[in-house]
Design a protein around this motif. Structure first.
Motif, PDB file in Angstrom:
ATOM      1  N   PHE A  36       0.821  -1.203   0.000  1.00 48.18           N
ATOM      2  CA  PHE A  36       0.000   0.000   0.000  1.00 48.18           C
ATOM      3  C   PHE A  36       0.861   1.262   0.000  1.00 48.18           C
ATOM      4  CE2 PHE A  36      -2.995  -2.938   2.372  1.00 48.18           C
ATOM      5  CZ  PHE A  36      -3.741  -3.202   1.249  1.00 48.18           C
ATOM      6  N   GLU A  37       2.134   1.135   0.299  1.00 46.18           N
ATOM      7  CA  GLU A  37       3.025   2.291   0.350  1.00 46.18           C
ATOM      8  C   GLU A  37       3.487   2.662  -1.058  1.00 46.18           C
ATOM      9  OE1 GLU A  37       3.610   4.014   2.976  1.00 46.18           O
ATOM     10  OE2 GLU A  37       2.615   2.702   4.402  1.00 46.18           O
ATOM     11  N   ALA A  38       4.117   3.838  -1.155  1.00 46.78           N
ATOM     12  CA  ALA A  38       4.624   4.312  -2.442  1.00 46.78           C
ATOM     13  C   ALA A  38       5.796   3.444  -2.894  1.00 46.78           C
ATOM     14  CB  ALA A  38       5.043   5.772  -2.328  1.00 46.78           C
ATOM     15  N   ALA A  39       6.117   3.544  -4.179  1.00 43.04           N
ATOM     16  CA  ALA A  39       7.235   2.783  -4.724  1.00 43.04           C
ATOM     17  C   ALA A  39       8.540   3.219  -4.068  1.00 43.04           C
ATOM     18  CB  ALA A  39       7.302   2.963  -6.238  1.00 43.04           C
ATOM     19  N   TYR A  40       9.412   2.252  -3.834  1.00 37.36           N
ATOM     20  CA  TYR A  40      10.739   2.450  -3.241  1.00 37.36           C
ATOM     21  C   TYR A  40      10.644   2.989  -1.807  1.00 37.36           C
ATOM     22  CZ  TYR A  40      12.241   1.771  -8.029  1.00 37.36           C
ATOM     23  OH  TYR A  40      12.447   1.250  -9.282  1.00 37.36           O
TER      24      TYR A  40
END
Length: 414
Positions: A36-40
């Motif tokens: 669910f978090e942003a990429a990287y």
């Protein structure tokens, strides 16, 4: 009807339990990997995350920390990793100047910022650089100079051939950039000194990802970066520009822990439950099957009201007045209530002994003069008056059809 209602409730209970169970399983699956978090983000454990780098540095004895506030609140020194920022990216034109100045002051004090770009075309006016987007293919970048940053690093593996070019800007910093790694003459890792600190730009974030960290000499390059610039063994990871801001409230708490999708899922489940609760589980029936009411119900309702209001005296008084009214009308007595005269008239008309009506009248009058009355006493007196009224009416009817005297009721006490 009851069976259908129970079946509907059981269906609602089983459906809700199944939805909650599936939601918890999906939540644990995705939250464990941080998808669910942003990429990287360092919270993600899949191919697009950077959690492996965070845990690896922790195992090596360093202190990796996450920045969840803007750069104006940076206080402690060290090395700051900015990996493909996705919200208010400070590399863009719209970067807050106060935040940019705070970061630049932080670097001039002897700290280092390592920016891993996402490989897309992007202007970096603040740093007088421009990222040129290339083709998505494996790229092997080699060191262009011998330095502590390139020690033991022969090949830096990237996912694209994106590279940097000088870009002049009036608002940019006067930085002198030098190429550290390049591919076919195109610099992919550049570095510039700023005061006692430094800026390091990497064209692709793949070397810091969970998959790219183990390819080629990417791990050796990251280890050199940490050894050289991590003051007091502290390594910072920018999560503020990944949308993981430190704020208060239930929504912020859920978002920081990847629970905001679960809240939406739970809201849908609750809505389904309320919708199912509002539907009927059986056949629609009218409120009253028979609109007619019996006189007994009315009498019972009135009696209940009188009993609840402690109105025994008033009920007895009404019953006694009605008894006197009917009796005086029957004997055609137009004057005041005179029990002796009325009893005599009743005896002439029905051959009924006057002792009965006298006893009932005296008992009712004595009860009304007392302060305390019980329900049983009031009920007994009202019952005696009703039975007496029924008896002399029956005697009256019998006398009308049979003029001869009928002593069957004579002398009977009620």
């Amino acid at each position: 009807m009851r069976l259908r209602s129970s079946f509907g409730f059981l269906w609602l209970l089983v459906t809700t339990a199944a939805l909650v169970a599936v939601g918890v399983i999906l939540l644990s699956y995705y939250a464990e990997r941080g998808r669910f978090e942003a990429a990287y983000s360092t919270f993600r454990a899949d191919r697009e995350g950077a959690k492996a780098l965070f845990l690896w540095l922790e195992r090596l004895g360093y202190t990796p920390l996450r920045v969840t506030e803007d750069y104006t609140r940076l206080r402690a020194g060290g090395l700051l990793f900015v990996i493909a920022p996705s919200r208010n990216a400070w590399l863009d034109e719209g970067f807050d100047p106060f935040e940019a100045d705070a970061l630049d002051n932080w670097v001039k004090k002897g700290n280092t910022v390592a920016v891993f770009c996402d490989g897309k075309r992007q202007p970096l006016p603040r740093l007088n650089q421009r990222l040129i987007r290339g083709k998505t293919r494996p790229t092997f970048s080699r060191p262009t100079q011998h330095s502590p940053l390139t020690a033991s690093v022969r090949t830096l593996v990237m996912r694209s051939d994106a590279h940097f070019r000088p870009h002049k800007s009036r608002t940019g910093l006067q930085l002198k950039w030098s190429s550290v790694f390049e591919d076919k003459g195109c610099p992919q890792v550049v570095m510039a000194r700023r005061g006692r600190g430094a800026y390091i730009l990497v064209a692709d974030a793949y070397p810091a990802s969970n998959v790219g960290i183990v390819e080629g000499d990417n791990m050796a390059f990251l280890l050199n970066l940490v050894r050289l610039y991590a003051r007091d063994a502290v390594v910072w990871f920018d999560e503020f520009h990944h949308g993981h801001a430190a704020s208060s409230g239930v929504i912020a708490y859920a978002k920081q822990r990847s629970l905001h999708y679960f809240l939406i899922y739970l809201l849908v489940t609750v809505g389904l439950g309320w919708w199912r609760y509002g539907t009927r589980f059986g056949q629609v029936l009218p409120r009253w099957t028979d609109p007619r009411r019996e006189s007994v119900e009315y009498a019972y309702a009135v009696a209940s009201v009188y009993q609840a209001a402690q109105m025994r005296r008033y009920a007895l008084e009404m019953c006694f007045n009605q008894f006197k009214k009917k009796l005086t009308r029957f004997v055609h007595h137009a004057g005041a209530w005179d029990i002796a005269h009325i009893a005599a008239q009743l005896e002439r008309k029905t051959q009924h002994h006057p002792r009965d009506v006298v006893e009932i009248s005296q008992a009712a009058e004595q009860a009304l003069r007392r302060e305390a009355l019980s329900d049983a006493e009031v009920f007994q007196l009202c019952r005696r008056m009703a039975e007496f009224e029924r008896e002399w009416l029956r005697a009256c009817i019998k006398t009308a059809f049979d003029p001869s005297p009928s002593p069957s009721l004579k002398g009977r006490g009620i």
